[in-house]
Enzyme design. Structure first.
Site, PDB file in Angstrom:
ATOM      1  N   ALA A 116       9.102  46.681  -7.569  1.00  0.00           N
ATOM      2  CA  ALA A 116       9.347  47.183  -6.217  1.00  0.00           C
ATOM      3  C   ALA A 116       8.399  48.325  -5.884  1.00  0.00           C
ATOM      4  O   ALA A 116       7.994  49.105  -6.753  1.00  0.00           O
ATOM      5  CB  ALA A 116      10.793  47.656  -6.096  1.00  0.00           C
TER       6      ALA A 116
ATOM      7  N   GLU B   8      10.651  39.207 -12.339  1.00  0.00           N
ATOM      8  CA  GLU B   8      11.628  38.331 -11.691  1.00  0.00           C
ATOM      9  C   GLU B   8      10.933  37.253 -10.867  1.00  0.00           C
ATOM     10  O   GLU B   8      11.377  36.100 -10.827  1.00  0.00           O
ATOM     11  CB  GLU B   8      12.562  39.165 -10.810  1.00  0.00           C
ATOM     12  CG  GLU B   8      13.519  40.032 -11.622  1.00  0.00           C
ATOM     13  CD  GLU B   8      14.402  40.894 -10.759  1.00  0.00           C
ATOM     14  OE1 GLU B   8      15.645  40.810 -10.907  1.00  0.00           O
ATOM     15  OE2 GLU B   8      13.873  41.667  -9.947  1.00  0.00           O
TER      16      GLU B   8
ATOM     17  N   GLU C 238      14.514  48.092 -15.005  1.00  0.00           N
ATOM     18  CA  GLU C 238      15.253  48.778 -13.946  1.00  0.00           C
ATOM     19  C   GLU C 238      16.249  49.814 -14.446  1.00  0.00           C
ATOM     20  O   GLU C 238      16.524  50.797 -13.752  1.00  0.00           O
ATOM     21  CB  GLU C 238      15.991  47.744 -13.075  1.00  0.00           C
ATOM     22  CG  GLU C 238      15.098  46.957 -12.134  1.00  0.00           C
ATOM     23  CD  GLU C 238      14.482  45.731 -12.758  1.00  0.00           C
ATOM     24  OE1 GLU C 238      13.922  44.906 -12.011  1.00  0.00           O
ATOM     25  OE2 GLU C 238      14.555  45.580 -14.001  1.00  0.00           O
TER      26      GLU C 238
END
Length: 325
Positions: free
Chosen positions: A127, A175, A195
């Site tokens: 991200a 992912e 994460e």
């Protein structure tokens, strides 16, 4: 109940596949009929080349979508291209990838898709945390949901997808790769769902796809420890199918992925799509329901021109010329 649930899942997926294939006819009615017959039975029984493209996008695009040509026609490359952000997943990248996925999903001439990086030494850092930090708390949930939906759509593409991991694939980057059918990595690449270092969990399918790829216990260990592994260890864990030595140009995994796509290219495109559908849906249900799914998928290749061409080519001792019909 498990059989019925599994068949509902399959029917929904097959409806999407049927809409994307030309010349196969009204697939859904045939599938429903085949499944109905099989369900009745189950109930009673159980109770190496260079990158050459036909088109280029602007160099400033976060995603460069290229359609290969000549002997590689049918292979599409999604090139992540955010060098200053290490290909981090931003709002714009999500939107561009969603458009690209939707475009190839509807294109029956696409035989396979390779997801790679245009940035040396990185696949995707996950991200975009700088962008995420500027989001209001109310924006985070919807954005993560959109990114999750994108990765699921990538996983649901009807043609084979290959992730070429030539650099770090962390968090959402891994992912994305996990949603692909096949993963190829350079030995030097680093991969991990990290994460928990940030006090969160994988939110785009990692907690579901990683255990399915390497097993529950190992997936828990990697996620709990936020541990990254290199390409060689990823190969030993089953996280990637192939691990290769990196080359001077930094695209060894891409070149191996391209070789795989070239192996897929000559085969019957409808057959490959039906095989992928049968495998993906069959893995989510019990064996007997899976066999019913396989039978329903097999029934769809019987009336195709490709099947007759395959038989004719075999008889005439020549390569088949499949048209996806």
């Amino acid at each position: 109940m498990a059989v019925l649930a599994g068949c509902r899942i399959f029917s929904q997926a097959f409806r999407s596949q049927a809409n994307s294939l030309d010349g196969v006819g009204r697939l859904q009615d045939a599938v429903n009929h085949a499944l109905a017959n099989k369900i009745q039975y189950v109930r009673s029984a159980a109770h190496g080349g260079t990158r050459q493209y036909s088109s280029d996008s602007k160099s400033g695009d976060d995603l460069i979508v290229r359609y290969l040509d000549d002997e590689d026609s049918g292979i599409v490359v999604f090139g992540l291209n955010r060098p200053k952000a290490k290909n981090a997943i931003s709002k714009n990248l999500v939107n561009m990838m969603a458009d690209a996925v939707e475009s190839v999903k509807k294109n029956n001439k696409v035989r396979s898709v390779i997801v790679c990086s245009m940035v040396p030494g990185i696949f995707c850092a996950g991200a975009d945390l700088k962008e995420r930090a500027k989001m209001h708390q109310s924006e985070v949930g919807p954005f993560v949901s959109k990114a999750r939906a994108l990765i699921s759509e990538l996983g649901n593409l009807p043609m084979p997808t290959i992730a070429a991991i030539d650099g770090a694939a962390l968090g959402g980057g891994l992912e994305m790769a996990l949603a692909c059918d096949i993963r190829v990595a350079a030995h030097s690449a680093k991969m991990g769902l990290t994460e928990t270092k940030l006090g969160i969990i994988p939110g785009a399918g990692g907690t579901q796809r990683l255990p399915r790829a390497i097993g529950v216990a190992l997936a828990k260990e990697l996620i709990f420890a936020a541990r990254a592994v290199d390409g060689a260890e990823a190969r030993s864990l089953g996280l990637v199918s192939h691990a290769v030595e990196q080359n001077k140009s930094g695209d060894a995994a891409y070149l191996r992925a391209l070789d795989l796509a070239r192996e897929f290219n000559p085969q019957g495109p409808i057959a490959i799509r039906m095989a992928k559908l049968a495998i993906n849906q069959g893995m989510e249900v019990d064996l007997k329901t899976g066999l019913a799914i396989e039978e329903a998928c097999y029934s769809q290749v019987i009336p195709t021109k490709d099947r007759l061409e395959g038989l004719a080519a075999f008889k005439e001792k020549r390569p088949p010329r499949f048209k996806g019909e």
